[in-house]
Design a protein around this motif. Structure first.
Motif, mmCIF file in Angstrom:
data_model
loop_
_atom_site.group_PDB
_atom_site.id
_atom_site.type_symbol
_atom_site.label_atom_id
_atom_site.label_comp_id
_atom_site.label_asym_id
_atom_site.label_seq_id
_atom_site.Cartn_x
_atom_site.Cartn_y
_atom_site.Cartn_z
ATOM 1 N N UNK A 213 0.820 -1.216 0.000
ATOM 2 C CA UNK A 213 0.000 0.000 0.000
ATOM 3 C C UNK A 213 0.857 1.272 0.000
ATOM 4 N N UNK A 214 1.872 1.283 -0.832
ATOM 5 C CA UNK A 214 2.681 2.488 -0.959
ATOM 6 C C UNK A 214 3.784 2.619 0.083
ATOM 7 N N UNK A 215 3.787 1.763 1.101
ATOM 8 C CA UNK A 215 4.866 1.812 2.087
ATOM 9 C C UNK A 215 5.926 0.787 1.708
ATOM 10 N N UNK A 216 7.191 1.228 1.728
ATOM 11 C CA UNK A 216 8.256 0.305 1.361
ATOM 12 C C UNK A 216 8.845 -0.343 2.604
ATOM 13 N N UNK A 217 8.917 -1.662 2.572
ATOM 14 C CA UNK A 217 9.583 -2.366 3.660
ATOM 15 C C UNK A 217 10.911 -2.844 3.133
#
Ligand code: GTP
Ligand code: MG
Length: 388
Positions: A159-163
């Motif tokens: 959802x647009x967050x980079x891990x």
């Protein structure tokens, strides 16, 4: 409210400086604008107009209600929708009067990133544990052949967050190739620019801290300093390989031994705050009969760096979601309270606002609309619903 944020965001840096001046000096109106202009070193077109004068009153109210942290986070989140991240990152770095902690937070809001560092011997279940937490195969399990000294990272987007997951194979393995500690140290320093969460992973059914684990603890301490351990969680895998009768004892004893080793570098105070948790990637429960995923998530979340907590909350929102009544990771009331407390701190700088105020952050009269912050507030509200 949203209108004012939008206007200030459209001004770019001059708008940010105006907010910072107002928040730190208490000045309003023309005086605030004059002062901001002085900092900017000359007439900056957008600050001159009557239009700006008109919004300082509302800005004062917003700042009083929500605080500078949330206002700046919101402005930069808005700006990151249209301006290059690189440019904004450099700008944040140079902002006057802003703590380095807040700068890190602002940077994370715009690059939407969270960095995990995994430490532990080959085959202890590092990759499996990441997959268990995230609920999908992001990390390759199994076939790793520990032949070279390297640092591997893989990025995954939710959802647009980079891990960003950084694996340190070889760090805790007695490999001939690894040999040179100084080399590995340099490699880690070069490849791991930042860290939000560190997992020290070890099997629960082992009985001692091995020499290579000791060496790993030393190298990690030298790379990140004592501070690195403040984001750490000790993770014991293969929990069900220990008989139920010896489970608690094994957990306590092994935690104690590893903490003692860490204390040599980080000191007793920091070492003693590191939580440990037992997991089993092949089972939903540990030998005490408890579902471990909720506790594991909570411990990781509470320990994640201040700047990483909001991106992590945004990334995990859907896999925790209780709105369908079928939570993949279910939290008990105490765990929910701990997670909410951490989000509060991330959103409003540790002020002890209650649920009512967090609710006001969102929506028409609030300051947050959509985006990463919106997702986080949404999670907070979800956790706040009784019997969710
Ligand atoms: N029974 C049991 N097996 C596990 C557990 N965690 C991992 N495994 C198994 O152990 C093996 C190694 O797991 P990985 O997750 O690849 O271990 P790793 O630490 O990432 O290994 P490297 O990437 O080689 O360093 C796999 O076959 C997993 O299925 C656990 O908690 N319990
Ligand atoms: Mg692995």
């Amino acid at each position: 409210m949203e209108e004012v944020i939008r206007k200030v965001a459209a001004m770019g840096l001059p708008g940010v400086i105006l907010v910072v001046v107002m928040a730190t000096t208490g000045l309003t109106g023309a005086a605030a604008i004059t002062s901001a202009l002085a900092i900017l070193g000359g007439p900056a077109g957008m600050l001159g107009g009557i239009a700006v004068l008109g919004i300082t009153g509302t800005l004062t109210d917003i700042l009083a209600k929500f605080g500078i942290e949330l206002v700046l986070m919101r402005i930069y989140e808005k700006r990151s929708e249209i301006e290059p991240i690189e440019k904004l990152t450099q700008e944040i770095d140079k902002l006057p009067f802003i703590s380095s902690g807040l700068k890190r937070k602002l940077t994370r809001i715009i690059d939407k990133k969270i960095v995990f560092v995994l430490v532990g011997r080959t085959g202890v279940g590092k990759s499996s544990t990441v997959n268990s937490l995230l609920g999908r195969e992001v990390a390759k399990v199994g076939n790793y052949e520990p032949t070279t000294m390297s640092i591997e990272s893989y990025e995954y987007e939710e959802k647009g967050t980079k891990l960003l997951i950084i694996d340190t194979p070889g760090l805790c393995d007695d490999l001939e190739e690894v040999g040179n500690d100084q080399e590995y140290l340099n490699l880690m320093r070069a490849k791991i620019p930042q860290m939000d969460s560190m997992w020290f992973v070890s099997r629960l059914d082992e009985t001692r801290v091995t020499n290579d684990e000791k060496r790993g603890i030393k190298l990690v301490s030298e790379t990140f300093g004592a501070k690195g351990w403040e984001y750490a969680v000790i993770v014991f895998t293969f929990a069900n390989s220990v008989p139920a009768s010896r489970y608690q004892e094994a957990l306590d004893k092994r935690t104690e031994l590893i903490k003692r080793e860490i204390a040599k570098y980080a000191g007793e105070d920091i070492a003693n705050t590191i939580p440990s948790v037992a997991v089993d990637n092949n089972n939903q429960t540990t030998p005490d009969g408890k579902q471990w995923l909720g506790e594991f998530f909570t411990k990781v979340f509470v320990r994640v760096s201040e700047s990483g907590s909001l991106p992590l909350a945004a990334a995990m929102k859907d896999s925790l979601s209780t709105s369908t009544g079928e939570a993949r990771i279910s939290l008990n009331e105490q765990q929910k309270a701990e997670v909410k407390k951490k989000i509060n701190k991330g959103l409003i700088g540790g002020l002890a606002y209650g649920g009512a105020v967090v609710g006001q952050i969102l929506g028409p009269g609030g300051i947050v609309v959509g985006g990463l912050l919106g997702t986080v507030v949404g999670l907070w509200l979800e956790l706040d619903r009784k019997n969710a």
